[in-house]
Design an enzyme around this catalytic site. Structure first.
Site, PDB file in Angstrom:
ATOM      1  N   GLY A  55      50.593  44.885  48.837  1.00  0.00           N
ATOM      2  CA  GLY A  55      49.903  45.448  49.984  1.00  0.00           C
ATOM      3  C   GLY A  55      50.669  46.554  50.670  1.00  0.00           C
ATOM      4  O   GLY A  55      50.087  47.417  51.321  1.00  0.00           O
ATOM      5  N   ARG A  56      52.005  46.505  50.542  1.00  0.00           N
ATOM      6  CA  ARG A  56      52.804  47.571  51.156  1.00  0.00           C
ATOM      7  C   ARG A  56      53.965  48.004  50.262  1.00  0.00           C
ATOM      8  O   ARG A  56      54.993  48.463  50.751  1.00  0.00           O
ATOM      9  CB  ARG A  56      53.323  47.132  52.524  1.00  0.00           C
ATOM     10  CG  ARG A  56      54.173  45.869  52.519  1.00  0.00           C
ATOM     11  CD  ARG A  56      54.699  45.616  53.925  1.00  0.00           C
ATOM     12  NE  ARG A  56      55.415  44.343  54.011  1.00  0.00           N
ATOM     13  CZ  ARG A  56      56.065  43.923  55.082  1.00  0.00           C
ATOM     14  NH1 ARG A  56      56.096  44.684  56.163  1.00  0.00           N
ATOM     15  NH2 ARG A  56      56.682  42.766  55.107  1.00  0.00           N
ATOM     16  N   ASP A  88      47.992  48.007  57.114  1.00  0.00           N
ATOM     17  CA  ASP A  88      48.264  49.439  57.057  1.00  0.00           C
ATOM     18  C   ASP A  88      49.260  49.825  55.965  1.00  0.00           C
ATOM     19  O   ASP A  88      49.516  51.004  55.746  1.00  0.00           O
ATOM     20  CB  ASP A  88      48.764  49.952  58.410  1.00  0.00           C
ATOM     21  CG  ASP A  88      49.992  49.191  58.919  1.00  0.00           C
ATOM     22  OD1 ASP A  88      50.680  48.559  58.101  1.00  0.00           O
ATOM     23  OD2 ASP A  88      50.252  49.232  60.136  1.00  0.00           O
ATOM     24  N   ARG A 146      63.572  49.822  46.955  1.00  0.00           N
ATOM     25  CA  ARG A 146      64.261  48.720  46.296  1.00  0.00           C
ATOM     26  C   ARG A 146      64.128  48.883  44.791  1.00  0.00           C
ATOM     27  O   ARG A 146      63.174  49.500  44.301  1.00  0.00           O
ATOM     28  CB  ARG A 146      63.724  47.379  46.770  1.00  0.00           C
ATOM     29  CG  ARG A 146      62.237  47.168  46.570  1.00  0.00           C
ATOM     30  CD  ARG A 146      61.789  45.859  47.184  1.00  0.00           C
ATOM     31  NE  ARG A 146      60.391  45.568  46.877  1.00  0.00           N
ATOM     32  CZ  ARG A 146      59.763  44.479  47.268  1.00  0.00           C
ATOM     33  NH1 ARG A 146      60.415  43.558  47.969  1.00  0.00           N
ATOM     34  NH2 ARG A 146      58.499  44.276  46.971  1.00  0.00           N
ATOM     35  N   ASP A 245      53.735  34.093  44.178  1.00  0.00           N
ATOM     36  CA  ASP A 245      53.750  35.552  44.114  1.00  0.00           C
ATOM     37  C   ASP A 245      55.102  36.129  44.519  1.00  0.00           C
ATOM     38  O   ASP A 245      55.310  37.341  44.435  1.00  0.00           O
ATOM     39  CB  ASP A 245      52.642  36.156  44.991  1.00  0.00           C
ATOM     40  CG  ASP A 245      52.688  35.645  46.422  1.00  0.00           C
ATOM     41  OD1 ASP A 245      52.399  34.454  46.605  1.00  0.00           O
ATOM     42  OD2 ASP A 245      52.998  36.426  47.334  1.00  0.00           O
TER      43      ASP A 245
END
Length: 493
Positions: A55-56, A88, A146, A245
């Site tokens: 999601g980000r 977002d 990362r 996950d």
């Protein structure tokens, strides 16, 4: 503002390049790269949560370094992805610093982990409700780059198996890809290696890992995971969100959200406010939860007809055996002994829990005990004076009894005090990334001072060294360290 650490690869070692912040904030694409976000699912707090995905997090691309090692560069907090759902896709400086520092601290502790290449501040504010209590506030935004050889998770396979027969081919293709690129030794297993093992109580069932590369693969994943968790338990690290996950197929520590190192020893400690009702992911539960996660992953491979039920059971069995072997070896080394003593360890852990003793400082102090059975009873606890605080007469007697038993074991080992202390100090860190240290660095960074982030990073690069002048980083947490938002955070933190 840019904070950088190690150079991976050499072409990015000159961090002063003017286009660096553009490349590593996602504003300017890397030449030849094809950015993407992963789709995956997962079991969250024991319940299937369906499709999740990055999601980000956005993978910039994969590179090969001078050693022909494959590395994936991934930005966390660069904006929306196809899997952001209602969010977002951004990250705040607070959580970015925590991931940056902890992934590097874990690496220097010798624990498998993703790593942090750099952190870039965005100059924009991001609205977050840290405690989900209806009181959002604006925080400075940041992006972490990362790196890992792969960010594939158990959930990367689970999502496709969950969709039924039409997507099982994707599970097979993804397994082939993972083995070919990240487990090439399994691709080349020879029948001559005779990797056959008896299973079950009667030993009559046989699993032959040379006849099915996917069976050999799940067994190796199980063993890597078991080794990882044993090392977490050894240093008192609690992950906080062990959903499927968040489980790496490479056996890496991945996704630093609400994490914590044990201060006062508490087996039920969880750094995750979302986990408080059931403490599913507390420190003591980590070994069993990761075994459960291995079982879910094995079920996914069974659904895709890649392994049999016997092979799946064997993988879970290997997880348990590997964990116990490694954990017992780690605890034995931490105690400076030659062999595992179950009774001695159990009594020690009980004493630590009863008196809420600082886990890291206790084991570091333990190397100062002398293997001398003639030490007067009133002096037995002198080497532990700094860590056994505010205990009464009854508890002092309990500890003195344990120290006497411990000294007997030390005498039996025949190792000199000097040699034992040197070996114990190599496995018992003096410095770990306590949450309050993180928070102090975050507080300064949020007003533009990144000096403490850099100092903390330097200290954590040498966790087993004494580092004269840096003793304050090994101190017990102050009272303010136990407030919400420091010792415990939410899943999104």
């Amino acid at each position: 503002m840019i904070i950088c650490h190690f150079d991976l690869p050499r072409c990015f070692s000159r961090f002063e390049r003017p286009d660096f912040p553009l490349k590593f904030s996602g504003a300017s694409p890397l030449a030849g790269a094809v950015p993407y976000a992963q789709c995956y699912g997962g079991h969250q707090f024991g319940t299937w949560a369906g499709q999740l995905g990055d999601g980000r997090a956005i993978t910039l691309g994969e590179i090969l370094n001078s050693k022909s090692e494959r590395w994936e560069l991934q930005l966390k907090g660069a904006g929306k992805t196809p899997y952001s759902r209602f969010a977002d896709g951004l990250a705040v400086l607070r959580s970015s610093i925590r991931e940056f520092l902890c992934s590097e601290a874990m690496y220097f502790l010798g624990i498998p982990t993703t790593r942090a290449l750099c952190l870039v501040t965005t100059g924009k504010l991001v609205t977050r409700d840290m405690f989900y209590d209806g009181n959002p506030k604006e925080e400075p935004g940041a992006i972490v780059c990362r790196v890992a050889q792969s960010f594939l998770r158990f959930g990367s396979f689970q999502i496709h198996a969950s969709k039924g027969e039409e997507d099982l081919g994707i599970v097979c293709s993804l397994a082939d890809y993972a083995i070919r690129h990240h487990f090439p030794h399994i691709e080349n297993i020879s029948k001559s290696e005779t990797l056959s093992f008896s299973t079950g109580d009667n030993g009559q069932s046989v699993v032959d890992l040379t006849s099915n590369k996917c069976a050999a693969w799940i067994v190796e994943i199980a063993e890597r995971t078991a080794s990882l968790v044993a090392r977490w338990q050894g240093v008192g690290f609690t992950h906080g969100v062990l959903n499927t996950d968040n489980m790496s197929i490479l056996g890496l520590t991945i996704d630093y959200g609400p994490f914590g190192f044990l201060d006062a020893f508490d087996p039920s400690y969880t750094p995750n406010t979302t986990d408080l009702p059931g403490r599913r992911y507390c420190f003591a539960n980590q070994p069993d939860i990761c075994s459960w996660n291995i079982t879910q992953f094995a079920s996914t491979l069974m659904a895709a007809h890649l392994i049999s039920d016997k092979e799946a059971s064997y993988a879970v069995e290997r997880y348990g055996t590997k964990f116990m072997d490694e954990y017992q070896a780690i605890i034995t080394q931490k105690l400076g002994l030659q062999k595992y003593n179950k009774q001695l360890v159990n009594k020690l852990l009980n004493n630590l829990a009863v008196d809420k003793v600082d886990y890291t400082n206790f084991f570091r102090s333990l190397s100062n005990i002398k293997a001398d059975p003639g030490i007067p009873e009133g002096e037995l606890l002198v080497p532990l004076k700094a860590v056994l605080l505010d205990i009464g007469k009854e508890r002092k007697e309990a500890w003195a009894s344990w120290v006497q038993s411990y000294i007997q074991e030390l005498v039996a080992s025949g190792i000199s005090d000097e040699e034992r202390k040197a070996s114990m100090d190599l496995v018992n860190p003096k410095y770990v990334l306590r949450n309050y240290l993180c928070q102090s660095a975050i507080d300064a960074a949020e007003i533009g001072d990144f000096g403490e982030v850099r100092r903390l990073l330097k200290v954590m690069e040498r966790p087993y060294d004494e580092q004269p002048g840096m003793e304050k980083y090994a101190r017990l947490p102050p009272a303010w360290a136990y407030r919400p938002g420091v010792c415990m955070l939410s899943c999104s933190s």
